[in-house]
Motif scaffolding. Structure first.
Motif, PDB file in Angstrom:
ATOM      1  N   ALA A   1       7.494 -13.089  -0.253  1.00  0.00           N
ATOM      2  CA  ALA A   1       6.754 -13.059  -1.514  1.00  0.00           C
ATOM      3  C   ALA A   1       7.448 -12.226  -2.587  1.00  0.00           C
ATOM      4  O   ALA A   1       6.873 -11.997  -3.659  1.00  0.00           O
ATOM      5  CB  ALA A   1       5.348 -12.508  -1.263  1.00  0.00           C
ATOM      6  N   ALA A   2       8.678 -11.748  -2.285  1.00  0.00           N
ATOM      7  CA  ALA A   2       9.457 -10.921  -3.220  1.00  0.00           C
ATOM      8  C   ALA A   2       8.737  -9.620  -3.576  1.00  0.00           C
ATOM      9  O   ALA A   2       8.862  -9.110  -4.688  1.00  0.00           O
ATOM     10  CB  ALA A   2       9.791 -11.713  -4.483  1.00  0.00           C
ATOM     11  N   ARG A   3       7.981  -9.065  -2.608  1.00  0.00           N
ATOM     12  CA  ARG A   3       7.317  -7.776  -2.802  1.00  0.00           C
ATOM     13  C   ARG A   3       8.166  -6.704  -2.129  1.00  0.00           C
ATOM     14  O   ARG A   3       7.911  -6.347  -0.984  1.00  0.00           O
ATOM     15  CB  ARG A   3       5.917  -7.822  -2.188  1.00  0.00           C
ATOM     16  N   VAL A   4       9.156  -6.216  -2.838  1.00  0.00           N
ATOM     17  CA  VAL A   4      10.076  -5.237  -2.265  1.00  0.00           C
ATOM     18  C   VAL A   4       9.793  -3.856  -2.866  1.00  0.00           C
ATOM     19  O   VAL A   4       8.839  -3.683  -3.619  1.00  0.00           O
ATOM     20  CB  VAL A   4      11.538  -5.653  -2.493  1.00  0.00           C
ATOM     21  N   TYR A   5      10.628  -2.878  -2.500  1.00  0.00           N
ATOM     22  CA  TYR A   5      10.416  -1.482  -2.907  1.00  0.00           C
ATOM     23  C   TYR A   5       9.030  -0.999  -2.465  1.00  0.00           C
ATOM     24  O   TYR A   5       8.320  -0.314  -3.196  1.00  0.00           O
ATOM     25  CB  TYR A   5      10.583  -1.297  -4.419  1.00  0.00           C
ATOM     26  N   HIS A   6       8.664  -1.371  -1.259  1.00  0.00           N
ATOM     27  CA  HIS A   6       7.407  -0.942  -0.654  1.00  0.00           C
ATOM     28  C   HIS A   6       7.673  -0.467   0.782  1.00  0.00           C
ATOM     29  O   HIS A   6       8.621  -0.922   1.428  1.00  0.00           O
ATOM     30  CB  HIS A   6       6.398  -2.093  -0.571  1.00  0.00           C
ATOM     31  N   ALA A   7       6.809   0.401   1.241  1.00  0.00           N
ATOM     32  CA  ALA A   7       6.752   0.743   2.666  1.00  0.00           C
ATOM     33  C   ALA A   7       5.524   0.080   3.256  1.00  0.00           C
ATOM     34  O   ALA A   7       4.495  -0.045   2.584  1.00  0.00           O
ATOM     35  CB  ALA A   7       6.679   2.249   2.865  1.00  0.00           C
ATOM     36  N   VAL A   8       5.636  -0.360   4.501  1.00  0.00           N
ATOM     37  CA  VAL A   8       4.433  -0.771   5.228  1.00  0.00           C
ATOM     38  C   VAL A   8       3.940   0.430   6.024  1.00  0.00           C
ATOM     39  O   VAL A   8       4.689   1.374   6.292  1.00  0.00           O
ATOM     40  CB  VAL A   8       4.709  -1.974   6.164  1.00  0.00           C
ATOM     41  N   GLY A   9       2.679   0.410   6.375  1.00  0.00           N
ATOM     42  CA  GLY A   9       2.107   1.500   7.146  1.00  0.00           C
ATOM     43  C   GLY A   9       0.864   1.032   7.873  1.00  0.00           C
ATOM     44  O   GLY A   9       0.488  -0.142   7.782  1.00  0.00           O
ATOM     45  N   MET A  10       0.237   1.945   8.587  1.00  0.00           N
ATOM     46  CA  MET A  10      -0.992   1.631   9.308  1.00  0.00           C
ATOM     47  C   MET A  10      -2.112   2.536   8.805  1.00  0.00           C
ATOM     48  O   MET A  10      -1.942   3.754   8.689  1.00  0.00           O
ATOM     49  CB  MET A  10      -0.811   1.850  10.808  1.00  0.00           C
ATOM     50  N   ARG A  11      -3.241   1.937   8.507  1.00  0.00           N
ATOM     51  CA  ARG A  11      -4.478   2.690   8.262  1.00  0.00           C
ATOM     52  C   ARG A  11      -5.455   2.219   9.314  1.00  0.00           C
ATOM     53  O   ARG A  11      -6.020   1.133   9.203  1.00  0.00           O
ATOM     54  CB  ARG A  11      -5.011   2.443   6.855  1.00  0.00           C
ATOM     55  N   GLY A  12      -5.606   3.013  10.351  1.00  0.00           N
ATOM     56  CA  GLY A  12      -6.330   2.526  11.508  1.00  0.00           C
ATOM     57  C   GLY A  12      -5.551   1.387  12.125  1.00  0.00           C
ATOM     58  O   GLY A  12      -4.370   1.527  12.433  1.00  0.00           O
ATOM     59  N   PHE A  13      -6.192   0.234  12.250  1.00  0.00           N
ATOM     60  CA  PHE A  13      -5.533  -0.931  12.851  1.00  0.00           C
ATOM     61  C   PHE A  13      -5.208  -1.981  11.792  1.00  0.00           C
ATOM     62  O   PHE A  13      -5.065  -3.161  12.100  1.00  0.00           O
ATOM     63  CB  PHE A  13      -6.435  -1.515  13.939  1.00  0.00           C
ATOM     64  N   THR A  14      -5.115  -1.529  10.536  1.00  0.00           N
ATOM     65  CA  THR A  14      -4.809  -2.435   9.425  1.00  0.00           C
ATOM     66  C   THR A  14      -3.460  -2.075   8.818  1.00  0.00           C
ATOM     67  O   THR A  14      -3.173  -0.899   8.576  1.00  0.00           O
ATOM     68  CB  THR A  14      -5.897  -2.325   8.332  1.00  0.00           C
ATOM     69  N   VAL A  15      -2.636  -3.088   8.566  1.00  0.00           N
ATOM     70  CA  VAL A  15      -1.329  -2.859   7.939  1.00  0.00           C
ATOM     71  C   VAL A  15      -1.522  -2.701   6.433  1.00  0.00           C
ATOM     72  O   VAL A  15      -2.250  -3.468   5.801  1.00  0.00           O
ATOM     73  CB  VAL A  15      -0.358  -4.025   8.221  1.00  0.00           C
ATOM     74  N   THR A  16      -0.860  -1.705   5.859  1.00  0.00           N
ATOM     75  CA  THR A  16      -0.956  -1.442   4.429  1.00  0.00           C
ATOM     76  C   THR A  16       0.426  -1.584   3.782  1.00  0.00           C
ATOM     77  O   THR A  16       1.455  -1.563   4.457  1.00  0.00           O
ATOM     78  CB  THR A  16      -1.498  -0.033   4.152  1.00  0.00           C
ATOM     79  N   GLU A  17       0.409  -1.697   2.453  1.00  0.00           N
ATOM     80  CA  GLU A  17       1.639  -1.749   1.667  1.00  0.00           C
ATOM     81  C   GLU A  17       1.585  -0.636   0.628  1.00  0.00           C
ATOM     82  O   GLU A  17       0.611  -0.522  -0.111  1.00  0.00           O
ATOM     83  CB  GLU A  17       1.777  -3.112   0.974  1.00  0.00           C
ATOM     84  N   VAL A  18       2.629   0.188   0.589  1.00  0.00           N
ATOM     85  CA  VAL A  18       2.651   1.350  -0.296  1.00  0.00           C
ATOM     86  C   VAL A  18       3.893   1.294  -1.173  1.00  0.00           C
ATOM     87  O   VAL A  18       5.015   1.289  -0.667  1.00  0.00           O
ATOM     88  CB  VAL A  18       2.649   2.665   0.517  1.00  0.00           C
ATOM     89  N   PRO A  19       3.722   1.271  -2.511  1.00  0.00           N
ATOM     90  CA  PRO A  19       4.895   1.260  -3.400  1.00  0.00           C
ATOM     91  C   PRO A  19       5.722   2.534  -3.217  1.00  0.00           C
ATOM     92  O   PRO A  19       5.177   3.609  -2.974  1.00  0.00           O
ATOM     93  CB  PRO A  19       4.279   1.202  -4.808  1.00  0.00           C
ATOM     94  N   TYR A  20       7.029   2.400  -3.344  1.00  0.00           N
ATOM     95  CA  TYR A  20       7.908   3.563  -3.207  1.00  0.00           C
ATOM     96  C   TYR A  20       7.577   4.633  -4.257  1.00  0.00           C
ATOM     97  O   TYR A  20       7.354   4.325  -5.431  1.00  0.00           O
ATOM     98  CB  TYR A  20       9.365   3.160  -3.389  1.00  0.00           C
ATOM     99  N   SER A  21       7.585   5.871  -3.815  1.00  0.00           N
ATOM    100  CA  SER A  21       7.455   7.017  -4.715  1.00  0.00           C
ATOM    101  C   SER A  21       7.972   8.241  -3.979  1.00  0.00           C
ATOM    102  O   SER A  21       8.063   8.247  -2.742  1.00  0.00           O
ATOM    103  CB  SER A  21       5.994   7.239  -5.136  1.00  0.00           C
ATOM    104  N   GLU A  22       8.299   9.269  -4.719  1.00  0.00           N
ATOM    105  CA  GLU A  22       8.813  10.500  -4.108  1.00  0.00           C
ATOM    106  C   GLU A  22       7.783  11.162  -3.195  1.00  0.00           C
ATOM    107  O   GLU A  22       8.134  11.924  -2.296  1.00  0.00           O
ATOM    108  CB  GLU A  22       9.250  11.488  -5.200  1.00  0.00           C
ATOM    109  N   SER A  23       6.502  10.862  -3.403  1.00  0.00           N
ATOM    110  CA  SER A  23       5.454  11.456  -2.561  1.00  0.00           C
ATOM    111  C   SER A  23       5.551  10.990  -1.111  1.00  0.00           C
ATOM    112  O   SER A  23       4.950  11.596  -0.216  1.00  0.00           O
ATOM    113  CB  SER A  23       4.063  11.123  -3.120  1.00  0.00           C
TER     114      SER A  23
END
Length: 336
Positions: A295-317
């Protein structure tokens, strides 16, 4: 055809192969090509890339480590970053899929500034990245600590000893706290709370007076101790803090004739076959990452919130340190 380049950056952990396998299988379904990069960014700069197929990743789900190898090297200077940019162009790479912890995160953020597309999949036994509840490898590391405490319990009880068990994971405290809780530790010392000497001595004395003449004490590696403890036992700061604590216990509780032993679990925590949860979250996050490339959604990290996959935009935080939850620390203390 769009092309994903998958590479492992930083320290290895159990579950990396599960993520590689899922990336290849999902990409095959989405008509994306996957190239595996050997030994992280070092391999990319040395042109060590191979096309991965379903046959390439067959039978690797249960294997620890990574079939691709890894490296601690990341491009940081402008010259190094420019070399990576050229390799990405040379091999027509649409997106880098970076498997890693804090080192991998630093690389992803640095390359974003040079417009190198990537997606980060969190993979570190330390579980210290703030954008995900769980990182690949954490559950297996905790399982190894739990197994070690189970085995040490019997010999500690038989010989009436204090067993000092050193874990990895500094300075976040996750492995020591959760592993100690699951393994029935009698006391856990982490960088998150520091060394409370009088409290530890009181707990051990109380156990001995209550006819529990042994204790399991888990100590996170790299613990910061006050200089006075080194001076008290007559050693330098080159001595591992966990050993210093053992010496201190013996000297402070000499009236009850304390005997202690030290065990460092070391790299055992990173090795071995991944447990089921690491295989599952690795598979979930890797397949989502492939969907994001599609889907051309780059510059993101994937992660887990409980048992759900999340997408987090890149940032210094993303480089902020996630310390083990206070709730879990207090839960462990219930059993001291």
């Amino acid at each position: 055809m769009r092309r994903i380049a998958i590479l492992c950056v930083g320290n290895d952990c159990p579950g990396l192969n599960a993520a590689i396998r899922a990336t290849v299988v999902k990409s095959n379904m989405e008509d994306l090509e996957v190239v595996g990069v050997k030994d992280g960014f070092e391999g990319l700069l040395r042109d060590q890339l191979d096309v991965l197929t379903r046959n390439s990743v067959s039978g690797i789900l249960h294997r620890g480590g990574t079939i691709l190898g890894t490296s601690l090297y990341i491009p940081e200077s402008d010259e190094e970053v420019n070399k990576v940019v050229e390799k990405v162009k040379q091999y027509s790479i649409t997106c880098l899929l970076i498997l890693g912890g804090r080192i991998g995160t630093r690389a992803a953020l640095r390359l974003m500034k040079a417009n190198v597309p990537s997606i980060l999949i969190p993979a570190t036994i330390d579980n210290d990245l703030p954008f995900t509840d769980f990182s690949i490898g954490f559950f297996t590391a905790v399982s190894h600590v739990t197994d070690a405490l189970d085995m040490l319990h019997s010999t500690a009880e038989a010989h009436h000893r204090v067993m000092i068990v050193e874990t990895m994971g500094r300075p976040s405290g996750w492995i020591a706290t959760v592993g100690g809780l699951a393994g029935g530790a009698d006391y856990v010392i982490t960088n998150a709370e520091g060394f409370k000497a009088e409290d530890l001595l009181a707990k051990i004395r109380s156990r001995y007076e209550g006819h529990k003449r042994f204790s399991i004490v888990v100590v996170e590696d790299g613990l910061k101790l006050d200089q006075k403890f080194y001076e008290e036992v007559g050693v330098t700061q080159e001595t591992p803090p966990a050993k210093v604590i053992g010496m201190y216990i013996q000297k402070a509780l000499k009236d009850i004739n304390i005997e202690w032993r030290y065990t460092s679990l070391g790299y055992l925590q990173r090795g071995g076959s991944p447990v089921s949860m690491d295989r599952i979250i690795a598979t979930m996050m890797a397949t989502r990452a492939v969907e994001m490339v599609k889907a051309a959604r780059v510059y993101h990290a994937v992660g887990m919130r409980g048992f759900t996959v999340t997408e987090v935009p890149y940032s210094e935080s993303m480089l902020n340190l996630k310390i083990v939850d206070e709730y879990l620390r207090n839960l462990a203390k219930l059993f001291y």
